[in-house]
Design a protein around this motif. Structure first.
Motif, mmCIF file in Angstrom:
data_model
loop_
_atom_site.group_PDB
_atom_site.id
_atom_site.type_symbol
_atom_site.label_atom_id
_atom_site.label_comp_id
_atom_site.label_asym_id
_atom_site.label_seq_id
_atom_site.Cartn_x
_atom_site.Cartn_y
_atom_site.Cartn_z
ATOM 1 N N MET A 136 0.827 -1.209 0.000
ATOM 2 C CA MET A 136 0.000 0.000 0.000
ATOM 3 C C MET A 136 0.860 1.257 0.000
ATOM 4 S SD MET A 136 -3.005 -1.176 2.681
ATOM 5 C CE MET A 136 -3.763 0.448 2.655
ATOM 6 N N ALA A 137 1.977 1.226 0.725
ATOM 7 C CA ALA A 137 2.864 2.386 0.773
ATOM 8 C C ALA A 137 3.457 2.693 -0.594
ATOM 9 C CB ALA A 137 3.969 2.147 1.800
ATOM 10 N N MET A 138 3.556 1.677 -1.455
ATOM 11 C CA MET A 138 4.068 1.886 -2.806
ATOM 12 C C MET A 138 2.982 2.292 -3.788
ATOM 13 S SD MET A 138 6.986 -1.006 -3.268
ATOM 14 C CE MET A 138 8.455 -0.992 -2.235
ATOM 15 N N GLY A 139 1.782 2.533 -3.265
ATOM 16 C CA GLY A 139 0.701 3.008 -4.119
ATOM 17 C C GLY A 139 -0.117 1.922 -4.772
ATOM 18 N N ALA A 140 0.084 0.670 -4.373
ATOM 19 C CA ALA A 140 -0.664 -0.434 -4.975
ATOM 20 C C ALA A 140 -2.061 -0.539 -4.371
ATOM 21 C CB ALA A 140 0.086 -1.747 -4.782
ATOM 22 N N ASN A 141 -2.967 -1.097 -5.141
ATOM 23 C CA ASN A 141 -4.296 -1.456 -4.636
ATOM 24 C C ASN A 141 -4.252 -2.921 -4.208
ATOM 25 O OD1 ASN A 141 -5.443 1.084 -5.297
ATOM 26 N ND2 ASN A 141 -5.681 0.434 -7.427
ATOM 27 N N VAL A 142 -4.388 -3.158 -2.914
ATOM 28 C CA VAL A 142 -4.282 -4.515 -2.390
ATOM 29 C C VAL A 142 -5.664 -5.152 -2.375
ATOM 30 C CG1 VAL A 142 -3.567 -5.961 -0.466
ATOM 31 C CG2 VAL A 142 -2.282 -3.893 -1.016
ATOM 32 N N ALA A 143 -5.810 -6.229 -3.140
ATOM 33 C CA ALA A 143 -7.066 -6.972 -3.188
ATOM 34 C C ALA A 143 -7.001 -8.100 -2.162
ATOM 35 C CB ALA A 143 -7.294 -7.543 -4.577
ATOM 36 N N SER A 144 -7.932 -8.109 -1.222
ATOM 37 C CA SER A 144 -7.985 -9.133 -0.193
ATOM 38 C C SER A 144 -8.681 -10.377 -0.742
ATOM 39 C CB SER A 144 -8.736 -8.619 1.033
ATOM 40 O OG SER A 144 -8.101 -7.479 1.563
ATOM 41 N N VAL A 145 -7.967 -11.488 -0.728
ATOM 42 C CA VAL A 145 -8.519 -12.742 -1.243
ATOM 43 C C VAL A 145 -8.740 -13.691 -0.063
ATOM 44 C CG1 VAL A 145 -8.197 -14.653 -2.840
ATOM 45 C CG2 VAL A 145 -7.250 -12.397 -3.386
ATOM 46 N N PRO A 146 -9.963 -14.156 0.153
ATOM 47 C CA PRO A 146 -10.226 -15.021 1.305
ATOM 48 C C PRO A 146 -9.467 -16.342 1.218
ATOM 49 C CG PRO A 146 -12.271 -14.200 0.333
ATOM 50 C CD PRO A 146 -11.174 -13.873 -0.625
ATOM 51 N N VAL A 147 -9.271 -16.965 2.375
ATOM 52 C CA VAL A 147 -8.658 -18.287 2.447
ATOM 53 C C VAL A 147 -9.665 -19.255 3.059
ATOM 54 C CG1 VAL A 147 -6.322 -17.352 2.679
ATOM 55 C CG2 VAL A 147 -7.653 -17.843 4.732
ATOM 56 N N ASP A 148 -9.497 -20.529 2.710
ATOM 57 C CA ASP A 148 -10.270 -21.585 3.356
ATOM 58 C C ASP A 148 -9.293 -22.649 3.822
ATOM 59 O OD1 ASP A 148 -9.574 -23.033 1.068
ATOM 60 O OD2 ASP A 148 -11.512 -22.717 0.102
ATOM 61 N N GLN A 150 -8.194 -18.684 -2.071
ATOM 62 C CA GLN A 150 -9.240 -19.044 -3.030
ATOM 63 C C GLN A 150 -8.877 -18.431 -4.385
ATOM 64 O OE1 GLN A 150 -13.167 -18.180 -1.454
ATOM 65 N NE2 GLN A 150 -12.622 -18.958 0.574
ATOM 66 N N VAL A 151 -8.217 -19.218 -5.195
ATOM 67 C CA VAL A 151 -7.600 -18.744 -6.427
ATOM 68 C C VAL A 151 -8.612 -18.098 -7.362
ATOM 69 C CG1 VAL A 151 -6.312 -19.474 -8.477
ATOM 70 C CG2 VAL A 151 -5.760 -20.446 -6.242
ATOM 71 N N GLU A 152 -9.794 -18.635 -7.430
ATOM 72 C CA GLU A 152 -10.792 -18.116 -8.373
ATOM 73 C C GLU A 152 -11.210 -16.690 -8.038
ATOM 74 O OE1 GLU A 152 -13.033 -20.019 -4.988
ATOM 75 O OE2 GLU A 152 -11.254 -20.478 -6.206
ATOM 76 N N ARG A 153 -10.864 -16.205 -6.844
ATOM 77 C CA ARG A 153 -11.242 -14.850 -6.441
ATOM 78 C C ARG A 153 -10.096 -13.848 -6.606
ATOM 79 N NH1 ARG A 153 -15.132 -15.301 -1.199
ATOM 80 N NH2 ARG A 153 -15.371 -13.096 -1.765
ATOM 81 N N ILE A 154 -9.002 -14.287 -7.205
ATOM 82 C CA ILE A 154 -7.923 -13.348 -7.544
ATOM 83 C C ILE A 154 -8.394 -12.520 -8.733
ATOM 84 C CG2 ILE A 154 -5.558 -13.138 -8.400
ATOM 85 C CD1 ILE A 154 -4.900 -15.729 -6.929
ATOM 86 N N PRO A 155 -8.440 -11.195 -8.604
ATOM 87 C CA PRO A 155 -9.060 -10.370 -9.653
ATOM 88 C C PRO A 155 -8.225 -10.281 -10.925
ATOM 89 C CG PRO A 155 -8.137 -8.982 -7.935
ATOM 90 C CD PRO A 155 -8.006 -10.390 -7.449
ATOM 91 N N ASP A 156 -8.910 -10.037 -12.036
ATOM 92 C CA ASP A 156 -8.207 -9.763 -13.290
ATOM 93 C C ASP A 156 -7.364 -8.495 -13.126
ATOM 94 O OD1 ASP A 156 -9.454 -11.923 -14.430
ATOM 95 O OD2 ASP A 156 -11.057 -10.744 -15.364
ATOM 96 N N GLY A 157 -6.265 -8.441 -13.845
ATOM 97 C CA GLY A 157 -5.392 -7.280 -13.763
ATOM 98 C C GLY A 157 -4.375 -7.345 -12.645
ATOM 99 N N THR A 158 -4.398 -8.418 -11.857
ATOM 100 C CA THR A 158 -3.438 -8.549 -10.756
ATOM 101 C C THR A 158 -2.016 -8.685 -11.312
ATOM 102 O OG1 THR A 158 -5.039 -9.532 -9.234
ATOM 103 C CG2 THR A 158 -2.711 -10.013 -8.838
#
Length: 477
Positions: free
Chosen positions: A223-235, A240-248
């Motif tokens: 975040m300090a480097m200006g990135a948008n951090v997408a939180s991906v749940p775990v089980d 949960q790989v299918e919830r990794i957003p496009d553009g990552t």
């Protein structure tokens, strides 16, 4: 010490000396605790009478700027007032940036020596009693001899060849990492490795996907480097790989011992993660922070060992196996980003200190590291087993352990509502250091509980400490 005083002419000698000493103390050129020359010596050097110097010293002592210590001399008072400085950044052009940095939390900041409690269940710390001081001392003495024989030039930014070779052999044996010496860069702890990778991979506005809950210092770094951090749940199988957003562009994971919950990532989930990263053109950071300590089942090889497309960076550290204060880590890099990371390392700090590098190279090559890990494994296994017994026993009305087979911390989830902040506060009053699980959740629903480290607490202290925790739980209901 050097004291620069200039006497002009023969008028107002005491006033000239007073003003110059007063200004030197006020500006900090004469630091608090610095010793002044004896009055006789300073008088001879300046060509003035000793009484002039003695009177000046007496005046500054009266004002509280100097202090005389019997039999030792005259010193700058450590409590002397320093010049007032502005404590606000509102007038600075970088005020907004400074505010963002200051707002970053520090959920994993370790206590100082003075604030450490008698019984510490902090994660990520080791017991100093387990450190092989004699073997390390011998290796450090050898390192000093090697440095004395060197040219005096700067060393290589990637690290000493001897250490990189030793690391490559060690992680191939212990973690199945597929690498050569030339794939490794030695860093100042794992955190610098994360910083270097992020510097060359990310630009402001890029998407970083990471586990939630997850390792907070990594999130704050991105975040300090200006990135948008997408939180991906775990089980129970990991991210949960299918919830990794496009553009990552960057994916941060802890597959061998998920931080902080502790479960390993399953094989199908690892395969899916590698495929998703290749599809996105993303780099994966595999943070393998403490998986050399495994207590059940067959050791799981690293995610990097499965990578055939050059998308995984493998980050390791010796802070968990040896001591955090050593600040020695490393990163195994795929060819595509190796050159960029090496340039970033060189620009950041030129290279890591060579003294601990030489010492660690010998420590590994002489077999001391594996011997130390085996010894610690026995100790940590005993501590882990005792904590599990207590969580399944008299602490079971309140907590349950998340199944974990590696590392030296575990998560204890609340089975019933527990006032965790109050529990931590009351435990601190009886010298028991407890730490909340909630600080590692960002967007995912918080699962209340504790992160229970067993690296720093001594085995014989576990039961007395947990007895106190049980008593507090009974008191607060």
């Amino acid at each position: 010490m050097e004291l620069h005083v200039v006497i002009n002419g023969r008028k107002d000698l005491a006033e000239q000396l007073y003003q110059q000493l007063h200004e030197a103390i006020g500006s900090g050129r004469l630091a608090a605790g610095a010793q002044l020359p004896p009055s006789r010596l300073l008088a001879e050097q300046l060509g003035v009478s000793r009484k002039t110097v003695s009177d000046t010293y007496a005046t500054l002592t009266y004002e509280g700027l100097l202090v005389g210590k019997t039999g030792r001399g005259t010193f700058v008072n450590a409590r002397a007032l320093q010049p007032a400085r502005q404590h606000t950044a509102t007038g600075l052009a970088c005020a907004a940036s400074l505010a963002q940095w200051e707002a970053l939390p520090s959920p994993m900041r370790h206590p100082t020596r003075d604030s450490t409690l008698r019984y510490e269940f902090i994660g990520g710390a080791t017991s100093r009693n387990q450190f092989p001081a004699d073997e390390w001392r011998r290796c450090t003495q050898d390192a000093l001899r090697r440095i004395a024989q060197n040219s005096g030039f700067y060393s290589q930014p990637e690290g000493l060849p001897a250490l990189r070779s030793a690391i490559a052999g060690h992680i191939a044996f212990s973690r199945g990492v597929n690498c050569r010496d030339s794939d490794i860069v030695v860093t100042n702890g794992a955190q610098q490795a994360l910083d270097l990778i992020a510097r060359v991979v990310l630009e402001p506005g890029c998407i970083v996907a990471m586990e939630d809950p997850g390792y907070s210092p990594a999130r704050q770094l991105f975040m300090a480097m200006g990135a948008n951090v997408a939180s991906v749940p775990v089980d129970e199988q990991g991210i949960q790989v299918e919830r990794i957003p496009d553009g990552t562009r960057l994916i941060y994971v802890t597959p061998s011992h998920q931080f902080p919950l502790g479960m390993p990532m399953s094989l199908p989930r690892r395969e899916a993660l590698l495929a998703r990263a290749f599809q996105l053109g993303a780099i994966i950071i595999e943070d393998d922070y403490d998986s050399e300590f495994r207590y059940e089942g067959r050791p799981t090889d690293s995610l990097q060992s499965m990578d055939t497309r050059g998308v995984v960076t493998y980050v390791g550290t010796f802070s968990k196996t040896l001591l955090p204060e050593l600040r020695l880590g490393y990163v195994v890099l795929p060819p595509a980003i190796y050159g960029a990371v090496l340039k970033a390392k060189q620009l950041t700090d030129q290279h890591s200190s060579t003294l601990p590098q030489w010492a660690l190279a010998k420590f590994i090559s002489e077999g001391y590291l594996l011997k130390h890990i085996r010894r610690c494994h026995t100790v940590y296994a005993g501590r882990r087993e005792r904590i599990l017994q207590r969580l399944a026993g008299d602490l079971s009305p309140w907590f349950e352990a998340v199944p974990t087979v590696a590392g030296f911390h575990m998560a204890a989830l609340c089975k019933v509502p527990v006032n965790i902040p109050l529990l931590i506060e009351l435990a601190g009053r009886v010298e028991v250091g407890l730490y909340p699980l909630s600080v590692f959740f960002h967007d995912a629903p918080v699962r209340p509980g504790l992160i229970v480290g067993f690296g720093a607490i001594e085995t014989l202290d576990i039961d007395p400490a947990l007895d106190k925790v049980r008593d507090i739980l009974q008191q607060i209901g």
